[in-house]
Design an enzyme around this catalytic site. Sequence first.
Site, PDB file in Angstrom:
ATOM      1  N   PHE A   1      11.083  -2.577  44.013  1.00  0.00           N
ATOM      2  CA  PHE A   1      10.506  -2.254  45.323  1.00  0.00           C
ATOM      3  C   PHE A   1       9.083  -2.804  45.397  1.00  0.00           C
ATOM      4  O   PHE A   1       8.302  -2.641  44.461  1.00  0.00           O
ATOM      5  CB  PHE A   1      10.511  -0.732  45.509  1.00  0.00           C
ATOM      6  CG  PHE A   1      10.216  -0.304  46.918  1.00  0.00           C
ATOM      7  CD1 PHE A   1      11.185  -0.388  47.898  1.00  0.00           C
ATOM      8  CD2 PHE A   1       8.968   0.175  47.249  1.00  0.00           C
ATOM      9  CE1 PHE A   1      10.916   0.008  49.201  1.00  0.00           C
ATOM     10  CE2 PHE A   1       8.686   0.577  48.552  1.00  0.00           C
ATOM     11  CZ  PHE A   1       9.660   0.490  49.528  1.00  0.00           C
TER      12      PHE A   1
ATOM     13  N   TYR B   1      10.406  12.624  49.802  1.00  0.00           N
ATOM     14  CA  TYR B   1      11.002  12.600  51.150  1.00  0.00           C
ATOM     15  C   TYR B   1      12.391  11.984  51.191  1.00  0.00           C
ATOM     16  O   TYR B   1      13.000  11.925  52.237  1.00  0.00           O
ATOM     17  CB  TYR B   1      10.087  11.864  52.146  1.00  0.00           C
ATOM     18  CG  TYR B   1       9.595  10.508  51.663  1.00  0.00           C
ATOM     19  CD1 TYR B   1      10.387   9.381  51.769  1.00  0.00           C
ATOM     20  CD2 TYR B   1       8.334  10.381  51.099  1.00  0.00           C
ATOM     21  CE1 TYR B   1       9.939   8.156  51.316  1.00  0.00           C
ATOM     22  CE2 TYR B   1       7.868   9.157  50.656  1.00  0.00           C
ATOM     23  CZ  TYR B   1       8.677   8.050  50.759  1.00  0.00           C
ATOM     24  OH  TYR B   1       8.230   6.847  50.297  1.00  0.00           O
TER      25      TYR B   1
END
Length: 415
Positions: A128, A222
């Site tokens: 990422f 999240y």
Amino acid sequence: MDRDEALALDAADPLAPLREHFEIPAGLIYLDGNSLGMLPRATSARLREVVEGEWGRGLIGSWNSAGWMELPRRVGDKIASLVGAGPGELVVADSTSVNLYKVLSAALTIAHDAAPQRRVVLSERGNFPTDLYIAEALARERGCELVLAEPGELRRHLDERTAVLMVTQVDYRSGALHAMAALSAQAHAAGALTVWDLAHSAGALAVDLHRDGADFAVGCGYKYLNGGPGAPAFVWAHPRHADRFRQPLAGWMGHAAPFEFTPGYRPAAGIARYLCGTPPVLGLAALECGVDTLLAAQPLGGIAALRAKAMALTTIFEARVSAACPELTLASPRDAARRGNQVSHAHAEAGYGAVQALIARGVVGDFRAPDILRFGFAPIYLRHVDAWDAAGHLVDVMASGAWRRPEFNRRQGVT
Ligand SMILES: *Cc1c(COP(=O)(O)O)cnc(C)c1O
């Protein structure tokens, strides 16, 4: 397999009642829980209580009376129980990006102290981007080098120059899953430390940080932990490292006694030194509700049972899509055990438009440039029939050419 079989699996699913812990808009099939988890039912009421009662009436006294100061550790202990860490070993703080900076810096220091020639941070080119950006910046600052391996090539690059191996366990594009135990063992055999990013693992896979040889770990609040947009992240250091080394962001909340207000920094014992500034109380309160939804699964088999269900869901979806849409290339491992709770397909032109066409039908996945249609399956609120129906919608969007429609091809900021 047909739709009735999917319905039968749901009827027999012991985890099915967990769906009731979430606010699920009618008719929505939400396949983006790997990016932003759904809203737990408990969260709104809990936030109202924290805002109106603890903040509104309790005001500053709530730092003591409502236990606000303890939140990073209390929620940290709950997350620890989901990732194979012990109590007191993990805290909630800052973002994943910031926590990566802390642990990479600590790991580099440990590695240099043991062997000064170890100056390489090794990761994957497909990791990422924020992980790579943070590592690149830190490497520059410390006079080190970031080396990026191609898929399957990490092992080949491990050598006497490697200080730290930094891996995201589940690849955000393909969903390919790294074997934490094997890779950690290889890194250790080469004399390197490991930093694991659990962004798409925490709350999704039966992670066991101690058993599988991790040195440091970070992860998001999240995603599968359902903590809400911008929820704080978590950071873990193996107890053998936590006490010996300082993290670089030496804020007062990581001080041994912040309220002595002394001018010199004295790190707190253990993982608490990885805290930096004042805890984000509202974010922590929401995250605790999200984590509690996963703890509610413990009596039903916990993460292992959720993972088994997720493998069934991704298998239903993948098999139906792959069989009916030869124009889509499967970008995930075909074996569900070798991927996270995610299925990705690639298509050179259709990716963005197909995802938008699906969203218009109430099937929410996401597009990852340049060509990936990505679907995450959070088994805590999804049903087998959702996987079946979502696949049917994608098949229809491809077969009908709906993905070509101009209204589905206007790019928005967040994809
Ligand atoms: C989602 C994700 C992040 C997000 O980092 P933030 O600091 O929360 O923006 C980082 N790394 C990986 C691997 C991710 O999947």
